[in-house]
Design a protein around this motif. Structure first.
Motif, PDB file in Angstrom:
ATOM      1  N   ASP A 173     -11.929   5.479  17.762  1.00 34.71           N
ATOM      2  CA  ASP A 173     -13.137   5.259  18.411  1.00 34.71           C
ATOM      3  C   ASP A 173     -13.591   3.743  18.230  1.00 34.71           C
ATOM      4  OD1 ASP A 173     -15.814   5.937  19.375  1.00 34.71           O
ATOM      5  OD2 ASP A 173     -16.375   5.086  17.342  1.00 34.71           O
ATOM      6  N   LEU A 174     -13.592   3.144  16.936  1.00 31.62           N
ATOM      7  CA  LEU A 174     -13.771   2.022  16.993  1.00 31.62           C
ATOM      8  C   LEU A 174     -12.848   0.793  17.623  1.00 31.62           C
ATOM      9  CD1 LEU A 174     -14.450   1.745  12.974  1.00 31.62           C
ATOM     10  CD2 LEU A 174     -16.407   1.577  14.793  1.00 31.62           C
ATOM     11  N   ARG A 175     -11.517   1.002  17.697  1.00 28.27           N
ATOM     12  CA  ARG A 175     -10.802   0.353  18.531  1.00 28.27           C
ATOM     13  C   ARG A 175     -11.091   0.263  19.891  1.00 28.27           C
ATOM     14  NH1 ARG A 175      -6.525   1.768  14.615  1.00 28.27           N
ATOM     15  NH2 ARG A 175      -6.041   3.588  15.792  1.00 28.27           N
ATOM     16  N   GLN A 176     -11.576   1.509  20.500  1.00 32.89           N
ATOM     17  CA  GLN A 176     -12.111   1.458  21.750  1.00 32.89           C
ATOM     18  C   GLN A 176     -13.331   0.676  22.125  1.00 32.89           C
ATOM     19  OE1 GLN A 176     -12.579   5.719  22.633  1.00 32.89           O
ATOM     20  NE2 GLN A 176     -10.449   6.146  22.581  1.00 32.89           N
ATOM     21  N   ARG A 177     -13.862   0.354  21.102  1.00 32.52           N
ATOM     22  CA  ARG A 177     -15.131  -0.564  21.355  1.00 32.52           C
ATOM     23  C   ARG A 177     -14.816  -2.008  21.456  1.00 32.52           C
ATOM     24  NH1 ARG A 177     -20.087   1.775  19.253  1.00 32.52           N
ATOM     25  NH2 ARG A 177     -19.818   3.776  18.603  1.00 32.52           N
ATOM     26  N   ARG A 178     -13.479  -2.490  21.386  1.00 28.20           N
ATOM     27  CA  ARG A 178     -12.843  -3.658  21.840  1.00 28.20           C
ATOM     28  C   ARG A 178     -13.560  -4.683  21.095  1.00 28.20           C
ATOM     29  NH1 ARG A 178      -8.769  -2.891  25.213  1.00 28.20           N
ATOM     30  NH2 ARG A 178      -8.798  -0.895  26.518  1.00 28.20           N
ATOM     31  N   PHE A 179     -13.788  -4.802  19.938  1.00 31.68           N
ATOM     32  CA  PHE A 179     -14.258  -5.974  19.034  1.00 31.68           C
ATOM     33  C   PHE A 179     -13.675  -7.256  19.261  1.00 31.68           C
ATOM     34  CE2 PHE A 179     -16.123  -2.246  16.481  1.00 31.68           C
ATOM     35  CZ  PHE A 179     -17.236  -2.279  16.795  1.00 31.68           C
ATOM     36  N   ASP A 180     -14.301  -8.229  19.533  1.00 33.23           N
ATOM     37  CA  ASP A 180     -13.593  -9.645  19.360  1.00 33.23           C
ATOM     38  C   ASP A 180     -13.444 -10.225  17.959  1.00 33.23           C
ATOM     39  OD1 ASP A 180     -13.352 -10.107  22.330  1.00 33.23           O
ATOM     40  OD2 ASP A 180     -15.563  -9.555  22.264  1.00 33.23           O
ATOM     41  N   LEU A 181     -14.738  -9.894  17.288  1.00 34.52           N
ATOM     42  CA  LEU A 181     -14.710 -10.429  15.758  1.00 34.52           C
ATOM     43  C   LEU A 181     -14.828  -8.867  14.935  1.00 34.52           C
ATOM     44  CD1 LEU A 181     -16.985 -13.357  16.252  1.00 34.52           C
ATOM     45  CD2 LEU A 181     -14.509 -13.490  16.322  1.00 34.52           C
ATOM     46  N   ALA A 182     -14.374  -8.861  13.808  1.00 32.89           N
ATOM     47  CA  ALA A 182     -14.633  -8.211  12.812  1.00 32.89           C
ATOM     48  C   ALA A 182     -14.717  -8.615  11.511  1.00 32.89           C
ATOM     49  CB  ALA A 182     -13.278  -7.002  12.861  1.00 32.89           C
ATOM     50  N   VAL A 183     -15.733  -8.580  11.011  1.00 31.64           N
ATOM     51  CA  VAL A 183     -16.167  -9.521   9.924  1.00 31.64           C
ATOM     52  C   VAL A 183     -16.663  -8.695   8.533  1.00 31.64           C
ATOM     53  CG1 VAL A 183     -17.932 -11.412   9.296  1.00 31.64           C
ATOM     54  CG2 VAL A 183     -17.439 -10.922  11.549  1.00 31.64           C
ATOM     55  N   GLN A 184     -15.974  -9.088   7.577  1.00 28.72           N
ATOM     56  CA  GLN A 184     -15.934  -8.139   6.387  1.00 28.72           C
ATOM     57  C   GLN A 184     -16.999  -9.022   5.381  1.00 28.72           C
ATOM     58  OE1 GLN A 184     -16.064  -7.750   2.645  1.00 28.72           O
ATOM     59  NE2 GLN A 184     -13.995  -8.633   2.283  1.00 28.72           N
ATOM     60  N   MET A 185     -18.223  -8.319   5.457  1.00 28.17           N
ATOM     61  CA  MET A 185     -19.359  -8.955   4.489  1.00 28.17           C
ATOM     62  C   MET A 185     -19.626  -7.810   3.495  1.00 28.17           C
ATOM     63  SD  MET A 185     -22.035 -11.075   7.010  1.00 28.17           S
ATOM     64  CE  MET A 185     -21.557 -12.323   7.900  1.00 28.17           C
ATOM     65  N   HIS A 186     -18.848  -7.246   3.061  1.00 32.55           N
ATOM     66  CA  HIS A 186     -18.755  -6.108   1.910  1.00 32.55           C
ATOM     67  C   HIS A 186     -18.356  -6.420   0.648  1.00 32.55           C
ATOM     68  CE1 HIS A 186     -19.310  -1.933   1.810  1.00 32.55           C
ATOM     69  NE2 HIS A 186     -18.221  -1.924   0.965  1.00 32.55           N
ATOM     70  N   GLY A 187     -17.439  -7.251   0.474  1.00 35.94           N
ATOM     71  CA  GLY A 187     -17.006  -7.541  -1.233  1.00 35.94           C
ATOM     72  C   GLY A 187     -15.813  -8.222  -1.139  1.00 35.94           C
ATOM     73  N   GLY A 188     -14.987  -7.689  -2.207  1.00 27.29           N
ATOM     74  CA  GLY A 188     -13.725  -8.640  -2.366  1.00 27.29           C
ATOM     75  C   GLY A 188     -12.522  -8.166  -1.576  1.00 27.29           C
ATOM     76  N   GLY A 189     -12.823  -7.026  -0.796  1.00 28.63           N
ATOM     77  CA  GLY A 189     -11.609  -6.686   0.265  1.00 28.63           C
ATOM     78  C   GLY A 189     -10.355  -5.926   0.059  1.00 28.63           C
ATOM     79  N   ARG A 190     -10.385  -5.469  -1.443  1.00 30.27           N
ATOM     80  CA  ARG A 190      -9.148  -4.603  -1.754  1.00 30.27           C
ATOM     81  C   ARG A 190      -9.166  -3.444  -0.794  1.00 30.27           C
ATOM     82  NH1 ARG A 190      -8.028  -2.906  -7.738  1.00 30.27           N
ATOM     83  NH2 ARG A 190     -10.041  -1.758  -7.555  1.00 30.27           N
TER      84      ARG A 190
END
Length: 350
Positions: A89-106
């Motif tokens: 579902d999220l890939r079908q939205r065709r995001f140009d930018l995906a931004v991680q403002m969540h934490g360290g990223g593991r």
């Protein structure tokens, strides 16, 4: 125009699926993305409460996708994996930018990488997968500045550092239905905090409330009912306990109607400040670095310099803060005095 700007951006996903204070301190960075990419639609990948709170509320977020419980992303690390249909579902939205403002990223960087965006950006600890553009996640950095640095990776300069939240008509209507007309000069007290070690003693909140000589409301979520009732019971003057009666929108209006909030280091302090209400906040020194207010005109933090558990003496970790020692009900902020809080409160009320 910044060389870091990405051309042709129409859709931006921002991952920030955690608590109230987390959202509020990321708003300046999300606002920076809005100004840098004014034609783009910004989707917050959050939780159901984000969708309820941000629906029809002016701000940089256009829509919220409420994530199901996902291990290390929208639930604790021992939670379930993201279902494959969510990625589809999220890939079908065709995001140009995906931004991680969540934490360290593991856990969150692998999630972001699977969204199929043209460019990914965010934070990274040494054990996390890289993104296209990233900055190191170091524990002791103010959260707002951390995410403004992430926005800067995408050519979005900082224009503001303190979050702002609009109070909408529905918020005022709920407040009026639930509490009626609030008195002039109202002061709010918020004695709770998710981590009990961040809680100032309730009898001190009660003394502050009495000595201010104003109408008082004492706020809290259901899990904080006991400490709210303890503050009200120890006061010499009447106060109104408000626990679980208002939605987050209604609470926003309540704080906006107050002349002052006195609070521990917790999401409601950030919420009150974001409405423009002056606050006095009580902070442990390590948490002050990451979560304290950045301005002092209307926001006054009082800092505890306790360096270890008051019961067993277990020292704070110089890299990660308070250690687990089994004494989670003991306040680490007890060295902040009532007179210090009152001095700042009276100055703001003047």
């Amino acid at each position: 125009m910044s060389a870091l700007l990405v051309e042709g951006v129409e859709r931006i996903a921002v991952l920030r699926a955690n608590a109230l204070g987390d959202l509020l301190l990321a708003l300046p960075a999300i606002g920076a993305l809005r100004r840098a990419y004014p034609a783009a639609k910004i989707t917050l990948l959050g939780r159901e409460w984000h969708a309820r709170f941000l629906r029809d509320r002016p701000g940089p977020v256009d829509e919220v996708v409420a994530l199901p419980p996902i291990s290390g992303v929208s639930s604790p690390p021992d939670g379930p994996s993201a279902p494959e249909e969510l990625y589809e579902d999220l890939r079908q939205r065709r995001f140009d930018l995906a931004v991680q403002m969540h934490g360290g990223g593991r856990n969150s960087n692998p999630f972001i990488r699977r969204l199929g965006a043209r460019v990914t950006a965010g934070l990274r600890t040494p054990d996390a997968a890289p993104l296209d553009r990233w900055v190191p996640y170091v524990h002791y950095q103010h959260e707002t500045l951390r995410y403004l640095e992430v926005a800067g990776l995408l050519g979005a300069p900082a224009n503001e550092i303190e979050p702002r939240v609009a109070v909408v008509r529905e918020d005022w209507a709920e407040l009026n239905r639930t509490l009626g007309k609030v008195p002039r000069g109202l002061v709010a007290i918020h004695p709770g905090a998710g981590d009990r070690r961040r809680r100032w003693p309730p009898e001190r909140f009660a003394e502050v409330a009495d000595r201010l000589g104003r109408p008082v409301v004492v706020t809290g979520v259901e899990e904080e009912r006991e400490v709210v009732e303890k503050v009200v019971a120890q006061m010499q003057t009447p106060a109104r306990a408000v626990v679980g009666e208002l939605s987050l929108g209604g609470l926003t209006a309540l704080y906006a109607a107050c002349d002052l909030l006195v609070s521990n280091d917790t999401g409601p302090r950030h919420l009150a400040a974001a409405t423009g209400t002056p606050t006095v906040g009580i902070y442990w020194c390590g948490n002050m670095i990451n979560w304290g207010p950045l301005s002092r005109g209307h926001q006054r933090p009082l800092i505890s310099w306790t360096s270890g558990c008051p019961v067993c003496g277990t020292a704070a970790d110089p890299k990660l803060g308070m250690r687990e020692c089994g004494h989670r009900d003991v306040s680490w902020v007890g060295d902040v005095s009532v007179d210090d809080v009152l001095e700042q409160a009276w100055d703001l009320l003047r």
